[in-house]
Design a protein around this motif. Sequence first.
Motif, PDB file in Angstrom:
ATOM      1  N   ALA A 444       0.112   7.324   3.670  1.00 56.72           N
ATOM      2  CA  ALA A 444      -0.383   6.028   3.195  1.00 56.72           C
ATOM      3  C   ALA A 444      -1.838   5.825   3.605  1.00 56.72           C
ATOM      4  N   MET A 445      -2.169   6.239   4.846  1.00 59.24           N
ATOM      5  CA  MET A 445      -3.547   6.090   5.338  1.00 59.24           C
ATOM      6  C   MET A 445      -4.521   6.893   4.482  1.00 59.24           C
ATOM      7  N   ALA A 446      -4.067   8.059   3.995  1.00 59.13           N
ATOM      8  CA  ALA A 446      -4.964   8.936   3.251  1.00 59.13           C
ATOM      9  C   ALA A 446      -4.939   8.657   1.755  1.00 59.13           C
ATOM     10  N   ALA A 447      -3.727   8.452   1.195  1.00 57.55           N
ATOM     11  CA  ALA A 447      -3.598   8.351  -0.253  1.00 57.55           C
ATOM     12  C   ALA A 447      -3.815   6.943  -0.775  1.00 57.55           C
ATOM     13  N   TYR A 448      -3.594   5.937   0.069  1.00 52.60           N
ATOM     14  CA  TYR A 448      -3.662   4.558  -0.406  1.00 52.60           C
ATOM     15  C   TYR A 448      -4.659   3.738   0.405  1.00 52.60           C
ATOM     16  N   ALA A 449      -5.777   4.362   0.732  1.00 53.75           N
ATOM     17  CA  ALA A 449      -6.798   3.646   1.504  1.00 53.75           C
ATOM     18  C   ALA A 449      -7.416   2.510   0.696  1.00 53.75           C
ATOM     19  N   ASP A 450      -7.210   2.530  -0.640  1.00 48.43           N
ATOM     20  CA  ASP A 450      -7.749   1.442  -1.449  1.00 48.43           C
ATOM     21  C   ASP A 450      -6.741   0.297  -1.604  1.00 48.43           C
ATOM     22  N   VAL A 453      -1.062  -2.149   2.445  1.00 51.82           N
ATOM     23  CA  VAL A 453       0.308  -1.634   2.399  1.00 51.82           C
ATOM     24  C   VAL A 453       1.251  -2.563   3.148  1.00 51.82           C
ATOM     25  N   SER A 454       2.341  -2.948   2.479  1.00 55.11           N
ATOM     26  CA  SER A 454       3.393  -3.743   3.100  1.00 55.11           C
ATOM     27  C   SER A 454       4.690  -2.944   3.075  1.00 55.11           C
TER      28      SER A 454
END
Length: 700
Positions: A444-450, A453-454
Amino acid sequence: MALAPSGNAPVFQQPIAGRLAGVGPRVAEKLAARGLVTFQDLWLHLPLRYEDRTSLTPLFALQPGQTAQVEGRVEAVERGFRYRPLLRVALGDGSPVTLTLRFFHFRAAQVAQFAIGARVRAYGTARAGQQGLEMVHPSYRLLEGEEEALQEALDPIYPAVEGVGPASLRKFVLQALAQLPEAHALELLPPDWLSDLGLPSLREALLTMHTPAPGADLAGLAAGRHPAQQRLALEELLAHHLSLQRQRLVIRRHRAHRLEAGRALAARLTEQLPFKLTGAQQRVFEEIQRDLCSGEPMLRLVQGDVGSGKTVVAAMAAMLAVGSGKQAALAAPTELLAEQHYRNLRHWLAPLGVEVAWLAGKVTGKARARALEAIANGQAQVVVGTHALMQEQVRFQDLGLAIVDEQHRFGVHQRLALRDKGRGGQWMPHQLVMTATPIPRTLAMAAYADLDVSAIDELPPGRTPVQTVALSGERRPELIERIRAACAEGRQAYWVCTLIDDSDEVIAQAAQSTYEALAAALPDTRVALVHGRMKAAEKQATMQAFKDGQVGLLVATTVIEVGVDVPNASLMIIENAERLGLSQLHQLRGRVGRGAAASTCVLLYQPPLSMMAKQRLATLRETNDGFVIAEKDLSLRGPGELLGTRQTGLASFRVADLARDAGLLPQVHALAERLLREAPERADQVIARWIGSADRYANA
């Protein structure tokens, strides 16, 4: 102190065509097909592994399985034909041991080279043969003089480029390396940060990777833990993170409508629900509500285990939009899942007077025209559908919230297409994406930095943990008797197959033949079949009959992986479970245990099991926690399969490995913040170096 802009040498962007010896137009075209166009591309085309030709191993010391370089004189040559052409060359070095070089593909000129007494230096992996040790198709060369120096560095083995030989490719890379600027001109990262992390400069890291010294830590290089690799992985992860942050900043420049007026409608929905929200659902909704009332476009990922109640949270978010005079759209990847969302939302929202529309591929003719008109004139306040929602002819009156379920199953452009239906000038709709596949924190830190996240990390009360067992396929008869007993007591079961038709190549029971066999073995039980090739109406009718209790045993492919909610189903058998990934097995298992009855999932496998399959099945037996399973899945399979590769560039990292390099992510995030704050032009250069101008991540 702010960082000074980096003065990059123009050699970075210079094309190699015509500038490297041997790279004419035709060779340049072949290199370009592999993405090798500039000097920088060759610098970052890193070796897959290394061969150690810096020393010689005496034949008497050679061991089976050892990869080594040897030297000896040709003692005998045998050319024959046993089933296929065969060339055997016996080498001796004065010791009692003889090594055989074996070739199955060779030319007549090659045979002539191996004259008796000729000195040969060969490199390969020794194995036990019929007459002692042998090497099959080793690399070799004949030595001219009595003494010939050994190589001083390890031989890099590069990813193949079609039409360009390995030796030529090595030559091109070495020429490109000769053009490497000095460390200060090449470096984009603050030197004090590198020293604090104990990592070398980029120049030193590249030279180490391409030309490692004889004493280099080969084990460390093979494992990806060498400081040179870690230095490159750090910058590559940084480039991807900065790319996502850039996308986020672009979106945040837009404005979004504040949806505060919908609070009362969302509260009314909560009050009339037939169940109480969990603490996790309430917490996540509050996070969403803050976003929707902020005036900035929301970009939030909600992840939660199967059955955690994400749809209710999405419905409450939709009420914030509807109560503020806007429309909400919910897209799901399959008609089965989309229709279930439609039924749930219509059931919850009809008492509130909210109009819910349905749009999918099977909605045609007058029904489709009516739906499109209701969406365009705003009569349809909430719209549920599949990919059909993204089609050009679908026009919303005023889309305020775009929700995408199981987002990894959609391509980038599809998500953008839905978002853009509510875009106008500086206004951007809010975006909520959901997944029932828990994303490991590192991923999540790498792929969804934009995205923010909940996590809905709490199951509703009354859900019983599913007992999971693994059984060999030989015990099928026992399972059939167990199904007979369960259905006789009024309960229901799934039997999941991984193929629709029989296949000679894959040992898997096909759904069709399994259905026929089980129907014959269970004459007192109504058995039904559902798979992806059935017509939508037929598939839906079968699923509805199962949900209504008219079918006792449902034989299905993995089409039922998401979105099927039958509380009375308490037994699931997954055929050939060894063929599926952990996350998919966990998704399937989530179809049972949705009621109060004790539920069981049986992982039926075909022995012998591979080591990875054993690990997967053991993990499923040990835990029902989707987040724990996701972490294990990441370590076993890597990020590409876990996320799907259509919407991320993660599967094509050159150096970085998210499972291996997770420890670098905190430094990556801190370094990204510093670069964006103190030297944004350097941030752009880092992105350009590793990702280029291609927009590999969509701002969706």
